[in-house]
Structures are given as C-alpha cells and as structure tokens.
Scaffold this motif. Structure first.
Motif: not given
Length: 84
Positions: A61-70
């Motif tokens: 979830d952390g990597e996915i959330d970070r990617t969406v924000e980027a």
C-alpha cells in the motif's frame, strides 16, 4: 492503463488502446513527461509507453500510495480521465 494480470502499460490517450495503431496515436511526449517526473520522484517505470510495468506482492500500500501521489504531482489533480 491496459492490463493483463500483473502486467500493465500506461498510454497517454483518451481513447481505448486495442491495437498497435491505437498505441501509435498516443501522446509519447506526454508519456515522456510522466516518465521523467516520476523518475525525479524516485518512481521507476518503463521509459516507453510501448513497454509494460510489472506489479508484484513486493508493492504494498505504501508504494502504491506513493506512486499515485507522484503521478498526481506530475499530471495534476484531475486524474478522472485515467481508466484502469
């Protein structure tokens, strides 16, 4: 986004991509902007929209959330045109 299983490809278009001809009509310059913007933020995606991305259980979830924000940082807040 075109996806089969854990493989996904991002295309910069507002039309469905169902053939190579459809893919050729996509905005490769805009994809280049996305690629460079994500790279600057530490997100590594395929350098061409004619290559695929691979998701795995290593992406939480952390990597996915970070990617969406980027992606939001690069493309702006209006992501309603993005379909999965």
């Amino acid at each position: 986004v075109q996806r089969v299983g854990a493989m996904a490809t991002l295309f910069m278009t507002d039309a469905p991509v169902r053939s190579f001809e459809d893919a050729q009509r996509c905005d490769t310059g805009r994809y280049g902007e996305l690629f460079r913007g994500l790279l600057e933020r530490g997100i590594y995606v395929a350098p061409s929209q004619f290559e695929c991305l691979f998701l795995s259980l290593a992406h939480g979830d952390g990597e996915i959330d970070r990617t969406v924000e980027a992606v939001r940082d690069v493309l702006g807040d209006d992501l309603t045109s993005l379909e999965v």
